[in-house]
Design an enzyme around this catalytic site. Structure first.
Site, PDB file in Angstrom:
ATOM      1  NE  ARG A   8     -29.253  -8.220 -13.488  1.00  0.00           N
ATOM      2  CZ  ARG A   8     -30.549  -8.030 -13.230  1.00  0.00           C
ATOM      3  NH1 ARG A   8     -31.447  -8.878 -13.689  1.00  0.00           N
ATOM      4  NH2 ARG A   8     -30.947  -7.010 -12.491  1.00  0.00           N
TER       5      ARG A   8
ATOM      6  CG  ASN B 253     -38.522 -11.279 -23.875  1.00  0.00           C
ATOM      7  OD1 ASN B 253     -38.924 -12.433 -23.716  1.00  0.00           O
ATOM      8  ND2 ASN B 253     -38.916 -10.273 -23.118  1.00  0.00           N
TER       9      ASN B 253
ATOM     10  CD  GLN C 275     -31.890 -21.687 -13.061  1.00  0.00           C
ATOM     11  OE1 GLN C 275     -31.401 -20.716 -12.507  1.00  0.00           O
ATOM     12  NE2 GLN C 275     -31.604 -22.909 -12.687  1.00  0.00           N
TER      13      GLN C 275
ATOM     14  CB  CYS D 181     -18.878 -30.004  -1.430  1.00  0.00           C
ATOM     15  SG  CYS D 181     -17.281 -29.535  -2.014  1.00  0.00           S
TER      16      CYS D 181
ATOM     17  N   GLY E  18     -38.064 -20.237  -4.659  1.00  0.00           N
ATOM     18  CA  GLY E  18     -37.927 -20.910  -5.963  1.00  0.00           C
ATOM     19  C   GLY E  18     -39.157 -20.764  -6.826  1.00  0.00           C
TER      20      GLY E  18
HETATM   21  P1  NAD Z   1     -32.632 -13.325 -11.169  1.00  0.00           P
HETATM   22  O1  NAD Z   1     -33.779 -12.418 -11.011  1.00  0.00           O
HETATM   23  O2  NAD Z   1     -31.339 -13.038 -10.531  1.00  0.00           O
HETATM   24  O3  NAD Z   1     -32.330 -13.553 -12.734  1.00  0.00           O
HETATM   25  C1  NAD Z   1     -33.306 -13.862 -13.704  1.00  0.00           C
HETATM   26  C2  NAD Z   1     -32.906 -13.201 -15.018  1.00  0.00           C
HETATM   27  O4  NAD Z   1     -33.899 -13.493 -16.009  1.00  0.00           O
HETATM   28  C3  NAD Z   1     -32.831 -11.685 -14.920  1.00  0.00           C
HETATM   29  O5  NAD Z   1     -31.522 -11.262 -15.195  1.00  0.00           O
HETATM   30  C4  NAD Z   1     -33.860 -11.178 -15.941  1.00  0.00           C
HETATM   31  O6  NAD Z   1     -33.429 -10.033 -16.618  1.00  0.00           O
HETATM   32  C5  NAD Z   1     -34.001 -12.365 -16.880  1.00  0.00           C
HETATM   33  N1  NAD Z   1     -35.285 -12.403 -17.591  1.00  0.00           N
HETATM   34  C6  NAD Z   1     -36.524 -12.137 -17.102  1.00  0.00           C
HETATM   35  N2  NAD Z   1     -37.464 -12.321 -18.048  1.00  0.00           N
HETATM   36  C7  NAD Z   1     -36.802 -12.722 -19.169  1.00  0.00           C
HETATM   37  C8  NAD Z   1     -37.217 -13.062 -20.480  1.00  0.00           C
HETATM   38  N3  NAD Z   1     -38.505 -13.047 -20.820  1.00  0.00           N
HETATM   39  N4  NAD Z   1     -36.275 -13.433 -21.389  1.00  0.00           N
HETATM   40  C9  NAD Z   1     -34.953 -13.445 -21.070  1.00  0.00           C
HETATM   41  N5  NAD Z   1     -34.502 -13.113 -19.818  1.00  0.00           N
HETATM   42  C10 NAD Z   1     -35.413 -12.757 -18.892  1.00  0.00           C
HETATM   43  O7  NAD Z   1     -33.156 -14.741 -10.690  1.00  0.00           O
HETATM   44  P2  NAD Z   1     -32.250 -16.021 -10.400  1.00  0.00           P
HETATM   45  O8  NAD Z   1     -31.689 -15.973  -9.026  1.00  0.00           O
HETATM   46  O9  NAD Z   1     -31.317 -16.196 -11.518  1.00  0.00           O
HETATM   47  O10 NAD Z   1     -33.366 -17.152 -10.425  1.00  0.00           O
HETATM   48  C11 NAD Z   1     -34.063 -17.427 -11.626  1.00  0.00           C
HETATM   49  C12 NAD Z   1     -35.186 -18.421 -11.416  1.00  0.00           C
HETATM   50  O11 NAD Z   1     -34.662 -19.698 -11.154  1.00  0.00           O
HETATM   51  C13 NAD Z   1     -36.101 -18.083 -10.249  1.00  0.00           C
HETATM   52  O12 NAD Z   1     -37.432 -18.417 -10.566  1.00  0.00           O
HETATM   53  C14 NAD Z   1     -35.601 -18.926  -9.148  1.00  0.00           C
HETATM   54  O13 NAD Z   1     -36.593 -19.179  -8.182  1.00  0.00           O
HETATM   55  C15 NAD Z   1     -35.209 -20.166  -9.911  1.00  0.00           C
HETATM   56  N6  NAD Z   1     -34.135 -20.874  -9.235  1.00  0.00           N
HETATM   57  C16 NAD Z   1     -33.995 -22.192  -9.454  1.00  0.00           C
HETATM   58  C17 NAD Z   1     -32.989 -22.877  -8.790  1.00  0.00           C
HETATM   59  C18 NAD Z   1     -32.745 -24.295  -8.971  1.00  0.00           C
HETATM   60  O14 NAD Z   1     -32.104 -24.916  -8.197  1.00  0.00           O
HETATM   61  N7  NAD Z   1     -33.193 -24.844 -10.026  1.00  0.00           N
HETATM   62  C19 NAD Z   1     -32.149 -22.227  -7.926  1.00  0.00           C
HETATM   63  C20 NAD Z   1     -32.304 -20.882  -7.757  1.00  0.00           C
HETATM   64  C21 NAD Z   1     -33.280 -20.209  -8.439  1.00  0.00           C
END
Ligand code: NAD
Length: 554
Positions: free
Chosen positions: A199, A240, A261, A411, A493
């Site tokens: 990633r 991690n 995230q 945007c 989310g």
């Molecule tokens: P994703 O699954 O594409 O990526 C998450 C990453 O976190 C993965 O690559 C995974 O390997 C890593 N991960 C998991 N556990 C971990 C740990 N303990 N330590 C380190 N890394 C770890 O998901 P995404 O699309 O990137 O979304 C992430 C989160 O953010 C989701 O919960 C999503 O709902 C939320 N999100 C928030 C917003 C916002 O506007 N704030 C927008 C989209 C997504």
């Protein structure tokens, strides 16, 4: 998944002017579905997973093929109904109606738990659509790039900028992968902890993350040096968060900002401490034990975040429900008044924008030609010559944000400006300034389209956080005003049972007739958002409604 029925080779959207369907609306839906699943866009294309842990675009490969067939044959007065990624009915409607209506992951409220969802999923009855995955308007990390950039900028406002400041976060997947570039665009330094090395490599290849290391010592040295010099630097640290964060506390490294995230909204996607292969095997074989270990890790992860907050870090939740998971894990995450000890990013930074009807508005060009995006960028700068934020973003986006899949742009435009932009784009299609029609939509994370008490509607002034009438009104309005496709989902989310939200997409096909529909949809969509914030008592929304003539009943 019916892997044997997966079309041979990679899924790639059709591009150019030639139609494979009977209308541009059906064609656009087909191309955006394919775009969501193309390998340079989707997180795990073979699993039909687009982003956000397990957010899918179709239920399985059999249903994907059925959707494609249905769209190719859909008459101009028909509407395809999609139930959680499966095409179920072709309704005779009329030409101005949406060509597709989608409902994803919706469960009657009392049954709406992750456990029940998993059961229905195993029974083959449902699919998790996240927000833009199952509604076919995901545009890659760029979709969240501007929002993340703006949120970091707002967080840093108290210091003037992020220059010389250190951000600590975790997750470098599809949405979370926007964080390194957002920090450096704000001139800051960031350590982004990610378990899966590939990633980080992807972001390094895209040039949206500067450096990668497996060594916590190296990450700290690089970060402190860049911080001292005041130069922007993004570091992907393979590790991690549940191990790295406590270790940073132990060494007295307290970042200026801490957020997160990881996909904690779904406990089975959060990766606990341990050998990666072994924990992923454990998830298959013993989900209960996996959950226990994930919660144990979250406890360590969040306790370290709280300690950093105590020692001066600015902490905000970034919409992944980590706080609620921490509570489940036994962390003392709430204060005496029952409030989370650190705020969500929406009440902290985004709500004032929602009060103006602003949100992550976006478009993708069906020609597949990046020049069409650049031409729209130029035209927008002329249309809104006084919007400095827009000008700064368009410049940075062109220079630094890579396209993934169909060229697209996001945007944060507000009420009134969205309709103006939509009509301008339609005219550009009509005049053949750009080569093919354009899809226009937005994230479900928007001003009037979501009820999500731990994210978009956290801490509403009138206490209406969990009231979900608003996204339903939004869904109905966009349908009757003539969007090209509309959708209604549960759980985006923050996870199943914790949010309800609506999406829409409308195609600027260059016809005169389409102008009215564009104006209607792109006005009522943010309009109900302003009304939602007026109703909750926000002065800024009341002011916007007065200034922009948004009619609120006396
Ligand atoms: P994703 O699954 O594409 O990526 C998450 C990453 O976190 C993965 O690559 C995974 O390997 C890593 N991960 C998991 N556990 C971990 C740990 N303990 N330590 C380190 N890394 C770890 O998901 P995404 O699309 O990137 O979304 C992430 C989160 O953010 C989701 O919960 C999503 O709902 C939320 N999100 C928030 C917003 C916002 O506007 N704030 C927008 C989209 C997504």
């Amino acid at each position: 998944m019916y892997y044997e029925e997966k079309p041979k080779g990679d899924i790639k959207p059709y591009i150019g002017k030639e139609l494979h369907c009977k209308t541009w609306d059906a064609e656009a839906a087909l191309r955006m579905l394919m775009n969501n699943l193309s390998p340079d866009v989707a997180l795990e294309p073979n699993e039909l997973i687009v982003y956000g842990g397990s957010g899918r675009a179709a239920r399985n490969w059999r249903e994907y093929n059925r959707i494609v067939r249905a769209l190719k044959n859909l008459d101009p007065d028909e509407t395809l109904c999609v139930q959680s990624g499966k095409p179920v009915y072709i309704a005779k409607t009329h030409e101005e109606a949406p060509r597709v209506i989608i409902a994803n992951s919706n469960i009657v409220p009392r049954w709406s738990t992750q456990e029940n969802f998993n059961k229905y999923d195993e029974m083959g009855l449902i699919m998790y659509g996240q927000m833009t995955a199952g509604s076919w308007i995901y545009i890659g990390t760029q979709g969240i790039q501007q929002g993340t950039y703006e949120t970091y900028a707002a967080a840093a406002k108290k210091f003037g900028s992020m220059k010389g400041k250190l951000v600590l976060t975790a997750g470098m997947g599809n949405m979370s992968g926007a964080q390194p570039l957002a920090a450096t665009m704000n001139e800051g330094v960031i350590i982004d902890v990610e378990v899966i090395e590939e990633r980080i490599k992807k972001r390094i290849e895209q040039k949206s993350c500067d450096k990668m290391t497996h060594s916590i010592d190296e990450a700290i040295n690089w970060a402190l040096e860049a911080k001292k010099k005041g130069v922007p630097l993004s570091i992907g640290l393979v590790g991690n968060a549940a191990e790295v964060h406590p270790e940073l506390v132990k060494r007295g490294i307290i970042p200026d900002f801490v957020t997160d995230q990881t996909p904690a909204h779904d406990i089975y996607q959060y990766i606990p401490i341990g050998d990666l292969k072994e924990v992923l095997k454990l998830r298959e074989e013993n989900p209960e034990e996996y959950k226990r270990r994930a919660l144990e890790s979250i406890k360590k992860h969040v306790n370290a975040i709280l300690e950093m907050q105590k020692r001066g870090a600015i902490v905000f939740d970034y919409g992944n429900n980590l706080r609620e998971r921490a509570e489940e894990a036994g962390v003392e995450i709430k204060d005496k008044n029952g409030k989370f000890k650190y705020p969500g990013f929406v009440p902290a930074y985004i709500r004032p924008l929602f009060c103006e009807g602003r949100g992550p508005f976006r478009w993708a060009v069906l020609s597949g030609d990046p020049n069409d995006i650049y031409k729209i960028d130029e035209a927008l700068l002329k249309l809104f010559p006084d919007d400095k934020v827009l000008a700064r973003w368009l410049k940075l986006a062109k220079e630094r944000v890579p396209f993934e899949g169909l060229p697209s742009r996001v945007c944060w435009l507000g009420y009134g400006d969205r309709a103006k932009a939509g009509i301008m784009i339609n005219n550009m299609v009509a005049d053949e300034e750009i080569k093919a029609p354009v899809v226009i939509g937005r994230d479900h994370l928007d001003c009037g389209s979501v009820a999500s008490p731990y994210r978009e509607t956290e801490d509403m002034r009138d206490g209406s956080d969990a009231i979900a009438d608003w996204p339903l009104l939004n869904f109905a309005l966009n349908t009757m005003c003539g969007a090209s496709w509309v959708s209604f989902h549960n759980g985006g989310g923050v996870g199943i049972g914790r949010s309800l939200h609506a999406g829409f997409v409308i195609v600027a096909d260059g016809t005169k007739k389409r102008e009215k529909r564009l104006e209607r949809v792109l006005t009522v969509d943010p309009g109900i958002g302003i009304a939602r914030h007026v109703d909750a008592g926000y002065e800024k929304a009341v002011k916007t409604a007065k200034e922009k003539n948004v009619k609120i009943p006396d």
